[in-house]
Every structure is written in structure tokens, then in C-alpha cells.
Design an enzyme around this catalytic site. Sequence first.
Site, PDB file in Angstrom:
ATOM      1  CB  VAL A  91      46.746  54.061  31.609  1.00 61.26           C
ATOM      2  CG1 VAL A  91      45.271  54.194  31.951  1.00 61.26           C
ATOM      3  CG2 VAL A  91      47.217  52.625  31.823  1.00 61.26           C
ATOM      4  CB  CYS A  92      44.866  57.787  27.644  1.00 59.39           C
ATOM      5  SG  CYS A  92      44.105  59.375  27.259  1.00 59.39           S
TER       6      CYS A  92
END
Length: 452
Positions: A91-92
Site C-alpha cells: 500500500v502506498c
Amino acid sequence: MNQSVIRLTRELNEIRKSNDLSIAVACRESDVRNVKATILGPPDTPYEFGFFEFALKFSRDYPTKAPTVTALTTNSGRCRFNPNIYAAGKVCLCIGRLLLRFSTWRGDRGEEWSSAQGLESILISIQSLMSSNPYENEPGFENANQPHDKENQKSYVLKIRHETLRVSIISRLEDYLGINPDGTVQPPPITPEQDIYDDDSSMMDSEASAVFEPFKDLCKRRFLWYYDTYLASIKVESEKVTDGAQFTKMPFEHSGNAMEGKFLYSELERRLKFVKERLDHETASWAAEGLILQDKESGVAANLQRQFEQTVEHYKKQDSVTIDIELVDDNPFLWRVTYFGRPMTNLDGGLFNIHLAFSPRFPDEQPRAKFMTPLYHHQITTDGIPCYIPQRYDEGRHHIDAIIQLMEEESPPYDPRTQVNQEASKLYWGSKEHKREYNKKLRRSVQRSMEG
């Protein structure tokens, strides 16, 4: 107790008490640092009403040190749902000036994790990625205005909507219900006759050893709320694409980190309808399972019998509402609620029968309510499923209270997540003429309730 546990426990309780329809969190009592969360896809986006699950791991140094975050809804690592939510689960995202990359918090110089951030802010930030135009989330594509970019944006939304329905909703529910890919149904692993129903301790032992799936009941209940919406979405989306056409590959996608596949809406419609059929079958089976538990004098049967008696006495003392409550076939797992419309309201003279079916696993599995007498209402599905949130989940009376409030509330706040009857919602929240038409349809359903 470690400060991280104290902080996390408080944050978990705050989210649970909020009854947020978009975010739910859970953890094992013995492992508070490993949290699971599910985020409901926001309305009016290609993620609408999808169930997206994440795992968050907090160290003993939290909140000084940030958690790691992993996406779990990835079709076993084969589906990248967003430029910032990778197929491998990475996840970014940004929280303020903080950058979270690949499940490890790090930022440019001067950008550091702040202990003022917490579980809720992380989940809200992830939810914000699920926008109406997720193509813009990819760095360098925020202001892409070339003709091919515009086409890619449309193509990206089309395939995300398809995979939201297929992966995050239909496949998830099929897994919960034991439905095989070919449409056959797996035999249930546990039957009412087995020892698990002999005493409460056996049930607890079995649950303790089971895979931790805290959102199974939540997703089932929400599926029943949004079934009409899912079905309508399939109809609309199927007209935009050709069945069997391949997804368009995005410039930022590459092998192993993409959303690949083809549009198969005719198949999704069949699978969606079968999930609904199996859920209805599951609900109907609770009554028979309940009678077995009643014969065994189980704790859950005794609890429901006691709750029924207390609820009847409670409403006898209420002058503001007139209802009758009885057990169907003397079964404490199936209550029949008869509501009499309040005078001088749109429900005046109405007579509505509502069934409240209780699970043998109550209160871990919530009761399912259904209007047996049709009522035209923006928060009641065409199949009679009311969309409501009780103050307490473990008492049948609070479920009835919430249903009555839903029926009688004159000026509810607008929330697209509770609008489960699309036609009624458009009329109710439309122009004055639309609202008059809504009231006419409501009154007709009231009149029919008196005739039937």
C-alpha cells in the site's frame, strides 16, 4: 500493560462505537497488535459497496513507530485494485505530508511519522484512494489530459468496477457460503447434530481454532442491503462493454502487478443471484437449527427465549408505539413482529409483519430482519430487507427499536450508504414533485397492508 496496547485498544473501541458504515475493525483478544480492517467502497466510485480487507501490524513501539499495512483483497495476489494498492498487497498513500510506501512508512527528509496519527486516519486515507477517477493516483498522471489518457481513465474505471463486483463481493461471498466456482455447494463442515451444539464450550473451542474471519457476518448482511444495487450496476455496466472483451492495460501496470482479465457480466449476474439464493437459504435454515438447540436446552436458546419475554414486556409499557411480538411455531430463533401504523402519519392504519431470524451463533452472528408485508421505503430493499443500525447488537429489542425508528423517522440525514431502494431513494431525495410521488407510493403500500 504496554502503552501500544492501551493506545490500540482505545482506538479500536472508538471505531467500533462510532457504528461507521464504511470502516470496521477487529482483532483477536489475545493479539491486539494484529488488526484486520474492512473498508466499504465509497458510493459513486467504481469501488462502490465493495468489501476491501486490510491487515495492519503494530509493533510494541506504536504510536512512536508506524504500523505496516497490507491489502488482502487482491484475488490471491493477481489483482491490483488501485495505482497505490498493489497486487502483492503493498500500500502506498499519503497522510498529510507523510508517505507510506510498500507497507513501510518512510518519507523524504523532514517527513516523519507522527504519533498523532492513528488507526482511523490510516483507514480513512486508504479509503480516499478509492476515488471516482483512481487513474490520477499514479504519480505523473495527476493532471493527464491527453486523449489517450482520457480513454485510459474510462477503461480503468470500467475494469475496476467489474473486478470490485467479481473479486471483492461475489467471490468473497461464495467463499463464505461454500460455493464452488462451478456453482455447486460444498457440504457444511458443521451440522446442528454434531457435538459443537452440545454445549457452549465446544462452540467456543471450535471458534478459537478457526481461521480468523471477523467480517463474514458483516459482509453477508451488507450484501443483502446492497443486492439490488449490485444487480442494477451489472445491468448498467454490461451495456458499456462487450462480454468477453479483454481489459485494457494501463501505462503504469506491468506483469505481476496489474488488473488483467476480461468482462463477463452475464456470468457475474448468474453468480450474484445464486449468492442471494444461498443467503436466503442460510437464513431459512436457522429456524430448524434453532429448534434442535432448543431441544438441547442450549445457552443461546435460553438467552433468546429470555430476551423475547423481556422484549414483549418492554413494549407492553410503551404508549408511543403499538406492536405485537410472538414466536413463530414457539421457536425462540424466529420472531414475528406486527407493527401498527401510528395515527396521523404516512403509516396510519398500516399493518406490517416483520420476521426477525436469529442465528444459532447469536450474538456473534447478527439477526436478519425481513418485511413480510411489503413497504415502499428508501431504506428497505425491494425484497424487504431493512437497512438499520441498532444501538446494541446483542439484544433483539434494540433491533426492533432501530427498525421502528427507520419506519417512522420523518427527516433522516442523507446517507447514500443507507439508500438500498434505488427508485424510492431517487424520489425521496428528489424534487417536491418526486417527494409527493414517493409519499403516494408509500401510502399505497400502507393501504395494501390493510387489505392483505
